[in-house]
Design an enzyme around this catalytic site. Structure first.
Site, short mmCIF file in Angstrom:
data_model
loop_
_atom_site.label_atom_id
_atom_site.label_comp_id
_atom_site.label_asym_id
_atom_site.label_seq_id
_atom_site.Cartn_x
_atom_site.Cartn_y
_atom_site.Cartn_z
N TYR A 65 0.84 -1.19 0.00
CA TYR A 65 0.00 0.00 0.00
C TYR A 65 0.89 1.26 0.00
CZ TYR A 65 -2.73 3.51 2.78
OH TYR A 65 -3.32 4.63 3.28
N ASP B 281 -1.05 -5.72 9.70
CA ASP B 281 -2.18 -4.86 9.37
C ASP B 281 -3.29 -5.78 8.87
OD1 ASP B 281 -4.07 -3.17 8.27
OD2 ASP B 281 -2.58 -1.78 7.44
N ILE C 20 -6.48 -4.94 8.35
CA ILE C 20 -7.59 -4.04 8.05
C ILE C 20 -8.65 -4.66 7.13
CG2 ILE C 20 -6.54 -2.96 6.03
CD1 ILE C 20 -7.56 -0.28 6.96
N LYS D 68 -12.50 -0.51 6.10
CA LYS D 68 -12.71 -1.44 4.99
C LYS D 68 -13.79 -2.46 5.31
CE LYS D 68 -9.20 0.63 3.19
NZ LYS D 68 -9.35 1.63 2.13
#
Lengths: 483, 468
Positions: A153, A238, A240, A277
């Site tokens: 990302y 992460d 998410i 998300k």
């Protein structure tokens, strides 16, 4: 005048005047192109369709219903206003106990209740963006580094490095093994850092992966645990996209693997989470740091002062996520809808011989257009990308902006549009591929460049998205929106 | 190898100070009129709880703002997705107008120069990241809000050099004090990047005079440095002299489009004026485009929840409401202030003359056994443990003179305020006749204090709230 400007600039910090914010990347040009010519089914049917935005817009109907039926969750309704004052003055950085409890429960459910989360380890942050910066501040000093597997990302370049002075050392992954993280690649990255006299403090993984949409298997996770324990470095996971795993194999979280590894130094393990998300709430800025290290929890909690979650939002989220029935239904339905979308797109692409990385999570797929490049170079990838924006009228994200070492891959988001728009997007791709098979005409690249290089100021004059309920999701050149 | 960063293991977060100790003691046995009438009364918390009824009645009359509806249509989806760091345009517009209204419309604010942040805590840190490198310094007049040690220094690596102010002139900033501070920084090899003032002042509760503001502008101009004016208490000015914002002085002196115009930045928040600290609404206002651009990008690390932006844009766009609120709120603050000042005066304690803020700066020098910070701590502890009032010791605000305390009045009811004055009265009387205290009583008190201190040390790493 110029010397005055630079003189004036010297009065500002290097952080303020440099480009560590990462927004000069050509990545944002697509965003700008979209802003200039956004698709709208009736007002602008030939506009650019936004597929560079990893947002989850598929289940708002469920949430809307819940909000309507639960007026107490808002502190401003007649039913909820009794709590207004208490909530409005609540600024304790521990967060509302019911908020932490609800988040802990939710995180557990998302992982199929295979692990339990301790509400006292939950620390708030300004979105996952704030969480990553905060963790970097806690774990590393300026000049020290995190290993991050590519592709990753783009926002990490800003979140991990910009104000912290921490560095990122990429861990090489490629399509030869479906971009899996290998021990060799990790060792290699670690050695490279060592040779450059850079102290590695941790490894950051995103699982499920952005931009790949794949999940990390149990064996690999165990391997990662063993690697970080050996090197005595931190592991930041992460997660998410944890609730966006829409088909088998199921999601295995680091917490689950940790429970199976009593030898592991738990003080090295930290999870970053957010509701942006899984729930589709990026506007509410609900970021979470969950650490198994007490000192990190304590430090992060103090740092969270710089990005606490609005108590009004904590209250709403606490209410919503402690409604077990709603949560169970939401998670199941969201997966179903994501799976359906994924299927439609990937099948549609298959029909025109466009392949994607086999994936089962996330709000996007990793599309393989290597065969359309004249040469396997970043420049060719960017040229193709400009054509996709100008001629196909789709904003997708080029792999190079994710630091992908192989040119030709593109991330395509599918969860941020309605069904009709999705059909149109597919149709455009089909037409483009058919066209692309015909003899090529050299693209007018110079002309392109000019059109795309818009200034950011233009977007600042954009109207309040609220005024146009049918408009596409709010646009801005901010790094986190498209990602 | 050191596993955590230096920032994680040092104590620059500043939470080891007595400022937070008192808070922790309060948490253990908080006063409640019914359930714990002998508990500790919280007077160390600069919160504005006097005007919630006004907010609540507005909410009752405006159901749409509350339930994610605009003209009956649900806008939940749009709000939930809105994460543009430029902020909700409607909110920035009304916030800019509100800021203007507080300043009697003598200055106007351009919404495009506003950057929204997660509270003033984040605004101040962000500005320092924009204006200073690690190791560079900002000058701050003392006494100052203890949280600045964390907000300005902790993660930025910047330094604070105090501009010493004294009671001899009502703690006003003087040229000599500015020069001394600058020199002091120079001796420490620190490059000074700016001055940060809080106006109205926390903890003094005073507004800056035009002379002081002129002095400051001339100083920052001469030294080519920045001026940050934290105006978080601008709406709490309840009597004359009124509030003069640094922006107003810049206008009056026609300094638009000069260099110094680009080096003055304002910090604001709705935590004090509207009493909404939980909502985390802060703002930076600057005429410097580069600062606005950089701060806007940095605000990604702490945006204001869109849900909250929407609610407040509706609230603040109601001009009848804002006009009435500002006026009524100031009236109530004036009353609370008077009660505290008079109550203290009745027991022979004077306050610095003040006209703003949610607190008084109280002079207890005459009650100290020695004119030292140890003497001050002794009084503070007695007031905390024996009298049951949590107030803030001047030392924790970096005051250069011992014996001053910040006492808050806007977060408690009038009854509680009266009770606190009663307790204080008893305390002062007992101080005056301290020799009549029995040996037995002294032993009990000191035993209780040691136990409490011991317990405090155990639990102390655990909690510390946000507050100013």
């Amino acid at each position: 005048m110029e010397s005055k400007t630079s003189e004036r600039k010297q009065l500002l910090s290097k952080i303020a005047t440099g480009n560590g914010h990462g927004e000069d990347s050509p990545y944002f040009d697509g965003w700008k192109a979209y802003d200039k010519d956004p698709f709208h089914p009736t007002n602008n049917p030939y506009g650019v369709i936004q597929m560079g935005l990893a947002e989850n817009q598929l289940c708002f109907d469920l949430i809307k219903d819940w909000v309507l039926n639960n007026p107490k969750a808002s502190i401003c309704t007649i039913e909820g206003v009794d709590e207004f004052k208490e909530i409005a003055i609540f600024q304790d950085y521990h967060g509302l106990p019911e908020f932490r409890q609800a988040i802990a429960n939710f995180m557990g459910k998302v992982r199929g209740n295979k692990v339990k989360f301790d509400p006292d380890r939950i620390v708030m942050s300004g979105g996952a963006t704030g969480a990553h910066e905060m963790i970097a501040f806690c774990l590393a000093d300026p000049g020290e580094a995190f290993l991050v597997p590519v592709p990753y990302y783009p926002g990490f370049d800003r979140d991990l490095r910009w104000r912290t002075g921490v560095q990122v050392v990429p861990v090489h992954c490629d399509s030869s093994n479906d971009f899996k993280i290998t021990r060799t690649a990790l060792e290699d990255a670690y050695e490279r850092a060592k040779e450059a006299n850079i102290k590695v403090k941790g490894l950051l993984i995103t699982n499920p992966s952005n931009p790949l949409g794949t999940i990390i298997d149990r064996e690999t996770l165990k391997g990662l645990l063993s690697f970080i324990n050996e090197k005595s470095i931190h592991l930041v996971c992460d997660e998410i996209y944890a609730a966006t795993v829409f088909s088998q194999p199921g999601f295995v979280s680091i917490s689950e693997v940790l429970e199976e590894d009593p030898e592991c130094n738990r003080g090295l393990i930290h999870v970053v989470y957010s509701l942006s998300k899984d729930m589709g709430f990026p506007g509410f800025r609900v970021g979470i740091v969950y650490s198994y290290n007490d000192a990190v929890v304590s430090c992060a909690r103090k740092m969270s002062s710089f990005g606490l979650v609005s108590s009004q939002t904590q209250h709403l989220v606490a209410s919503m996520l402690s409604d077990d029935q709603f949560v169970d239904k939401f998670i199941a339905e969201s997966k179903k809808r994501l799976a359906a979308r994924y299927k439609v797109f990937t099948q549609g692409l298959e029909e025109v011989k466009i392949g994607c990385l086999n994936s089962n999570a996330g709000l996007f797929f990793w599309m393989d257009l290597r065969h359309l490049l004249k040469e396997p170079t970043d420049a060719e990838e960017m040229a193709l990308w400009r054509i996709i924006i100008k001629e196909v009228k789709l904003n997708v994200s080029p792999g190079s902006s994710f630091h992908c070492p192989e040119p030709g891959w593109f991330r395509v988001c599918f969860a941020n549009m309605d069904n009709e728009t999705m059909e149109i997007a597919l149709q455009r791709i089909r037409s483009f591929v058919v066209q692309a098979k015909k003899p090529k005409v050299p693209a007018k690249e110079k002309c392109w460049h000019g059109n795309l290089r818009l200034s950011f100021k233009a977007s600042r004059r954009l109207e309040d998205a609220i005024m146009a309920p049918h408009s596409m999701s709010p646009h801005s050149p901010i790094p986190q929106s498209p990602l | 190898m050191r596993l955590l960063s230096r920032k994680a293991t040092c104590n620059s977060h500043g939470q080891d100070s007595s400022y937070f100790l008192g808070w922790q003691e309060y948490e253990k046995r908080p006063y409640d009129a019914v359930r714990n009438p002998t508990g500790i009364i919280q007077m160390g918390l600069a919160e504005n709880q006097l005007s919630f009824d006004l907010l609540e009645s507005w909410l009752a009359a405006n159901p749409d703002a509350a339930s994610f509806r605009r003209d009956g249509e649900s806008i939940f989806r749009e709000l939930a997705l809105f994460q543009d760091y430029h902020g909700l345009p409607a909110f920035k517009k009304t916030l800019a107008e509100f800021m203007s209204e507080i300043r009697g419309n003598k200055v106007s604010f351009d919404p495009t120069n506003l950057v929204l942040t997660a509270g003033a805590t984040s605004a101040n840190e962000t500005l320092i990241f924009c204006l200073a490198e690690a190791g560079e310094a900002f000058l701050l007049p003392t006494p100052y809000y203890p949280g600045f040690d964390r907000d300005l220094k902790w993660r930025t690596g910047a330094e604070i050099v105090p501009i010493e102010c004294h009671s001899s002139n009502g703690f006003k900033i003087t040229q000599a004090a500015l020069d001394d501070a600058y020199e002091s920084a120079r001796k420490r090899n620190l490059r000074v990047k700016g001055v940060l003032i809080t106006n109205p002042s926390n903890p003094l509760g005073t507004t800056m005079t035009k002379e002081e503001l002129n002095l400051l502008l001339n100083f920052v101009n001469a030294k080519d440095i920045h001026l940050i004016s934290d105006e978080i208490y601008s709406g709490t000015v309840f009597k004359a002299p009124g509030f003069i914002s640094v922006m107003e002085v810049l206008h009056d002196k026609k300094l638009e489009n000069t260099d110094v115009w680009n080096r003055v930045h304002i910090v604001y928040s709705l935590s004090k004026d509207l009493g909404l600290p939980g909502f985390r609404v802060g703002a930076i206002y600057s005429n410097n485009d580069t600062v606005v651009a950089a701060a806007t990008k940095m605000s990604s690390f702490g945006l204001v929840s869109s849900q909250t932006q929407y609610l407040l844009s509706a609230l603040l766009s109601d001009k009848n409401f804002t006009k009435n609120y500002i006026k009524e709120n100031q009236k109530r603050l004036r009353r609370g202030h008077e009660m505290l000042v008079n109550g203290l005066r009745n027991v022979g304690i004077e306050c610095l003359q003040s006209n703003a803020g949610l607190f008084c700066w109280v002079d207890m020098r005459h009650l100290m056994r020695s004119n030292t910070f140890e003497g001050e701590m002794e009084i503070w502890k007695k007031i905390l443990y024996d009298v049951g009032l949590n107030i803030s010791a001047g030392g924790s605000c970096h005051c250069s003179e011992p014996g001053w305390f910040r006492v808050c009045f806007a977060n408690i009811t009038e009854d509680t305020l009266n009770l606190s004055m009663q307790r204080l009265k008893n305390f002062v009387i007992s101080l005056n006749s301290s020799s009549s205290q029995s040996h037995h009583q002294r032993m009990n008190n000191s035993r209780r204090r040691s136990l409490t201190k011991w317990v405090l040390r155990l639990s102390f790493n655990d909690r510390a709230p946000e507050e100013r």
